[in-house]
Scaffold this active site. Structure first.
Site, PDB file in Angstrom:
ATOM      1  N   HIS A  62       0.849  -1.190   0.000  1.00  0.00           N
ATOM      2  CA  HIS A  62       0.000   0.000   0.000  1.00  0.00           C
ATOM      3  C   HIS A  62       0.885   1.239   0.000  1.00  0.00           C
ATOM      4  CE1 HIS A  62      -2.990   2.928   0.803  1.00  0.00           C
ATOM      5  NE2 HIS A  62      -2.643   3.142   2.057  1.00  0.00           N
ATOM      6  N   HIS A 115       0.652   5.831  -1.018  1.00  0.00           N
ATOM      7  CA  HIS A 115      -0.154   6.975  -1.448  1.00  0.00           C
ATOM      8  C   HIS A 115       0.580   7.653  -2.602  1.00  0.00           C
ATOM      9  CE1 HIS A 115      -1.585   7.152   3.016  1.00  0.00           C
ATOM     10  NE2 HIS A 115      -2.252   6.240   2.329  1.00  0.00           N
ATOM     11  N   ASP A 134      -0.118  -5.578 -20.547  1.00  0.00           N
ATOM     12  CA  ASP A 134       0.810  -6.603 -20.054  1.00  0.00           C
ATOM     13  C   ASP A 134       0.621  -6.858 -18.560  1.00  0.00           C
ATOM     14  OD1 ASP A 134       2.031  -6.725 -22.545  1.00  0.00           O
ATOM     15  OD2 ASP A 134       3.747  -5.478 -21.963  1.00  0.00           O
ATOM     16  N   HIS A 159      -8.182   7.599  -1.480  1.00  0.00           N
ATOM     17  CA  HIS A 159      -7.148   7.076  -0.582  1.00  0.00           C
ATOM     18  C   HIS A 159      -5.853   6.773  -1.337  1.00  0.00           C
ATOM     19  CE1 HIS A 159      -6.173   4.092   2.927  1.00  0.00           C
ATOM     20  NE2 HIS A 159      -5.134   4.779   2.530  1.00  0.00           N
ATOM     21  N   TYR A 187       6.541 -14.190 -21.657  1.00  0.00           N
ATOM     22  CA  TYR A 187       7.614 -13.217 -21.457  1.00  0.00           C
ATOM     23  C   TYR A 187       8.458 -13.560 -20.241  1.00  0.00           C
ATOM     24  CZ  TYR A 187       9.739  -8.640 -20.656  1.00  0.00           C
ATOM     25  OH  TYR A 187      10.617  -7.619 -20.442  1.00  0.00           O
TER      26      TYR A 187
HETATM   27 ZN   LIG Z   1      -3.216   4.700   3.253  1.00  0.00          ZN
END
Ligand SMILES: [Zn+2]
Length: 238
Positions: free
Chosen positions: A116, A118, A141, A181, A235
């Protein structure tokens, strides 16, 4: 050495946790290296399989501690939790996103890594709740189509994890842009999820710049399908 709940697990699991601590700590350095995070934002986690023949709900995850700067991260400072997001081993509190990572591992047994961030461009699309359209061959791809938008969700319960799983279940994309977010990415391991986090920011930036020049041209679905199939199956080194 203080005893922890990890001592209840066998030597194979404790060894796998030690390897995952090294790997997850090293992969965190990739986030600032690629300009995906500021301050202490962002996190990488990896699943540790407890019993290959048993239920995946018993697995563990290794994740970044909460509120620690990237320069201070070490294998020892990583935190180990179970898939109910309970602390199993660690000197610090786990990342505040741990419940979301745990929800993904619980409901997507094939996922071995979650990231995660930002990152700026991907998060700019998330703020508009607009999927990034598949207008680049590298998107076909890597993502097999548009990069989807997940629902608005507040930190603190299952809602982020649920939003990630519900959005990605019906998609070939390893990335979801959670509304207002930012991106969450998944992969077969933490390294694959980090790669997806790097790629989602890159394509979000390129498509944004293309938009400044006019309307980007779509790629036919049949071409997206064959690009995706070739890249995923042919690939690279196998
Ligand atoms: Zn966050």
């Amino acid at each position: 050495m203080t005893t922890t709940a990890l001592d209840a697990y066998g030597p194979d699991v404790r060894e796998a946790v030690a390897r995952a601590r090294e790997k997850v700590s090293a992969l965190h350095a990739e986030l600032p290296r690629w300009g995906l995070v500021v301050w202490t934002a962002g996190n990488v986690s990896q699943r540790v399989v407890v019993d290959p023949a048993g239920p995946s709900e018993r697995d563990l995850l290794v994740i970044k501690p909460s509120g620690v700067t990237y320069d201070e991260l070490t294998p020892e400072s990583m935190v180990v939790c179970d898939l109910q997001a309970n602390l199993v081993e660690g000197d610090r509190a786990p990342s505040s996103d741990t419940a979301a990572h745990a929800y993904v591992y619980t409901h997507m047994p094939h996922v071995g890594g979650v990231v995660h961030t930002h990152s700026t461009y991907a998060t700019a699309w998330a703020a508009r709740a607009e999927p990034v359209p598949c207008v680049l061959t590298m998107m076909a791809d890597e993502f097999g189509g548009d990069i989807p938008i997940g629902p608005f969700a507040l930190i603190g319960d299952d809602s982020i994890g649920r939003g990630i799983v519900e959005t990605l279940r019906g998609s070939r994309s390893p990335a979801v842009l959670m509304r207002n977010h930012g991106p969450f990415t998944i992969g077969k391991d933490a390294k694959a999820a980090v790669k997806a986090a790097v790629m989602v920011e890159e394509v979000a930036r390129t498509v944004h710049i293309s938009r400044q020049l006019g309307e980007p041209l779509p790629i036919a679905q049949s071409d997206i399908d064959s690009l995706y199939a070739r890249y995923q199956n042919v690939y690279g080194q196998h």
